[in-house]
Enzyme design. Structure first.
Site, PDB file in Angstrom:
ATOM      1  N   GLY A  44      -2.788  11.819   0.656  1.00  0.00           N
ATOM      2  CA  GLY A  44      -2.835  10.020   0.651  1.00  0.00           C
ATOM      3  C   GLY A  44      -1.841   9.463   0.122  1.00  0.00           C
ATOM      4  O   GLY A  44      -0.792   9.781   0.586  1.00  0.00           O
ATOM      5  N   HIS A  67      -2.906   4.453  -7.816  1.00  0.00           N
ATOM      6  CA  HIS A  67      -1.362   3.896  -7.782  1.00  0.00           C
ATOM      7  C   HIS A  67      -1.413   1.752  -7.598  1.00  0.00           C
ATOM      8  O   HIS A  67      -0.519   1.585  -7.698  1.00  0.00           O
ATOM      9  CB  HIS A  67      -0.557   4.474  -6.362  1.00  0.00           C
ATOM     10  CG  HIS A  67      -0.227   5.246  -5.994  1.00  0.00           C
ATOM     11  ND1 HIS A  67       0.754   5.940  -7.215  1.00  0.00           N
ATOM     12  CD2 HIS A  67      -0.703   6.115  -5.652  1.00  0.00           C
ATOM     13  CE1 HIS A  67       1.097   7.105  -7.211  1.00  0.00           C
ATOM     14  NE2 HIS A  67       0.281   7.489  -6.354  1.00  0.00           N
ATOM     15  N   GLN A  72       3.170   2.891  -3.312  1.00  0.00           N
ATOM     16  CA  GLN A  72       4.144   3.489  -3.201  1.00  0.00           C
ATOM     17  C   GLN A  72       5.383   3.022  -2.054  1.00  0.00           C
ATOM     18  O   GLN A  72       6.347   4.114  -2.066  1.00  0.00           O
ATOM     19  CB  GLN A  72       3.476   4.857  -2.442  1.00  0.00           C
ATOM     20  CG  GLN A  72       2.539   5.726  -3.553  1.00  0.00           C
ATOM     21  CD  GLN A  72       2.091   6.380  -3.110  1.00  0.00           C
ATOM     22  OE1 GLN A  72       1.157   7.103  -2.762  1.00  0.00           O
ATOM     23  NE2 GLN A  72       2.552   8.141  -3.448  1.00  0.00           N
ATOM     24  N   CYS A  97       2.198  13.927  -5.544  1.00  0.00           N
ATOM     25  CA  CYS A  97       2.056  13.198  -5.226  1.00  0.00           C
ATOM     26  C   CYS A  97       3.859  13.034  -4.442  1.00  0.00           C
ATOM     27  O   CYS A  97       4.941  13.712  -5.254  1.00  0.00           O
ATOM     28  CB  CYS A  97       2.262  11.639  -6.276  1.00  0.00           C
ATOM     29  SG  CYS A  97       2.419  10.342  -6.185  1.00  0.00           S
ATOM     30  N   LEU A  98       3.551  12.086  -3.529  1.00  0.00           N
ATOM     31  CA  LEU A  98       4.035  12.222  -2.266  1.00  0.00           C
ATOM     32  C   LEU A  98       5.769  11.208  -3.844  1.00  0.00           C
ATOM     33  O   LEU A  98       7.073  11.207  -2.875  1.00  0.00           O
ATOM     34  CB  LEU A  98       4.248  11.374  -1.526  1.00  0.00           C
ATOM     35  CG  LEU A  98       2.894  11.686  -0.607  1.00  0.00           C
ATOM     36  CD1 LEU A  98       3.065  11.331   0.657  1.00  0.00           C
ATOM     37  CD2 LEU A  98       3.881  13.704  -0.119  1.00  0.00           C
ATOM     38  N   HIS A 100      -7.171   8.770  -7.338  1.00  0.00           N
ATOM     39  CA  HIS A 100      -5.505   9.346  -7.586  1.00  0.00           C
ATOM     40  C   HIS A 100      -4.634   7.933  -6.652  1.00  0.00           C
ATOM     41  O   HIS A 100      -3.711   7.365  -7.405  1.00  0.00           O
ATOM     42  CB  HIS A 100      -5.236  10.584  -6.844  1.00  0.00           C
ATOM     43  CG  HIS A 100      -3.353  10.518  -7.369  1.00  0.00           C
ATOM     44  ND1 HIS A 100      -2.912  11.551  -7.257  1.00  0.00           N
ATOM     45  CD2 HIS A 100      -2.624  10.048  -5.850  1.00  0.00           C
ATOM     46  CE1 HIS A 100      -1.661  11.732  -6.840  1.00  0.00           C
ATOM     47  NE2 HIS A 100      -1.281  10.483  -6.681  1.00  0.00           N
ATOM     48  N   GLU A 101      -5.065   7.557  -5.372  1.00  0.00           N
ATOM     49  CA  GLU A 101      -4.478   6.546  -4.732  1.00  0.00           C
ATOM     50  C   GLU A 101      -5.388   5.075  -5.478  1.00  0.00           C
ATOM     51  O   GLU A 101      -4.206   4.260  -4.879  1.00  0.00           O
ATOM     52  CB  GLU A 101      -5.083   6.616  -3.127  1.00  0.00           C
ATOM     53  CG  GLU A 101      -4.811   7.667  -2.469  1.00  0.00           C
ATOM     54  CD  GLU A 101      -2.773   8.327  -2.731  1.00  0.00           C
ATOM     55  OE1 GLU A 101      -2.618   7.486  -2.800  1.00  0.00           O
ATOM     56  OE2 GLU A 101      -3.034   9.478  -2.408  1.00  0.00           O
TER      57      GLU A 101
HETATM   58 ZN   LIG Z   1       0.276   9.208  -5.629  1.00  0.00          ZN
END
Ligand SMILES: [Zn+2]
Length: 207
Positions: free
Chosen positions: A82, A174, A87, A128-129, A170-171
């Protein structure tokens, strides 16, 4: 979001769309225009821009479709499940995800809103990226329903369970400027912050 463990028994209802190259209709008057997708730079925690609250998308137009495609390209290249526009330093309510094992079910959620959440909570390990190489447990709703617009601007509802439920929550965090490490203790968060700042300073590869 980055998943470390293979997830089983996913039952996710969603609309999918193929990722096609953007090719404008050819005609005798206009040349064929091919716009390649682009990999975007992913902000790394503790970059303060990750705490920006995203604004609603006013219209799903070509600019937003391009953002969706670029987010997907970036997410797949980084082996994430995701990615939120936040981000990549674009502060509009757009997320993409693909929690399928076959990595061929891209989903775009534009202006996503939570419409239902199970009382049942579940703890799962998240990554997380934007927080490379850090994984920790976070408690979230076991299943959720989310309404959003798709890449064509059509409204749809997604019922997510398992990894998809974790990912969409989670997304969506963000988009309101929240990174998953904020669910952890202050001590853990400080350690992560110090580690990632040191890594950025040393210019190490982080993936
Ligand atoms: Zn993340």
């Amino acid at each position: 979001m980055r998943a470390r463990l293979a997830q089983t028994s996913l039952r996710t209802v969603h609309k999918c769309f193929p990722v096609l190259p953007r090719v404008a209709a050819a005609s005798f008057q206009y040349p064929v225009l091919v716009v390649p997708m682009a990999r975007l730079n992913i902000l790394r925690y503790p970059d303060p821009r990750l705490h920006t609250v995203a604004k609603p998308v006013p219209a799903v137009d070509e600019r937003i479709r391009r953002l969706v495609d670029d987010l997907l390209e970036t997410m797949y290249a980084a082996e994430g499940v995701g990615l939120a526009a936040t981000q990549v330093d674009v502060h509009e309510r757009v997320i993409v995800m693909d929690t399928s094992e076959t990595r061929d079910h891209p989903i775009a959620l534009i202006n996503p809103e939570l419409t239902w959440a199970s009382e049942e909570m579940r703890v799962a390990e998240e990554g997380c990226l934007s927080v490379p190489q850090i994984y920790d447990k976070v408690e979230r709703h076991a299943s959720v329903k989310v309404q959003a617009l798709d890449r064509q601007g059509e409204r749809f509802e997604m019922h997510a369970e398992g990894l998809a439920a974790v990912c969409v929550q989670h997304e969506m965090d963000h988009l309101r400027g929240k990174v998953f490490v904020e669910y952890l203790s202050a001590l853990k968060r400080d350690r992560i912050r110090t580690k990632l700042l040191k890594k950025a300073r040393d210019g190490q590869r982080d993936d």
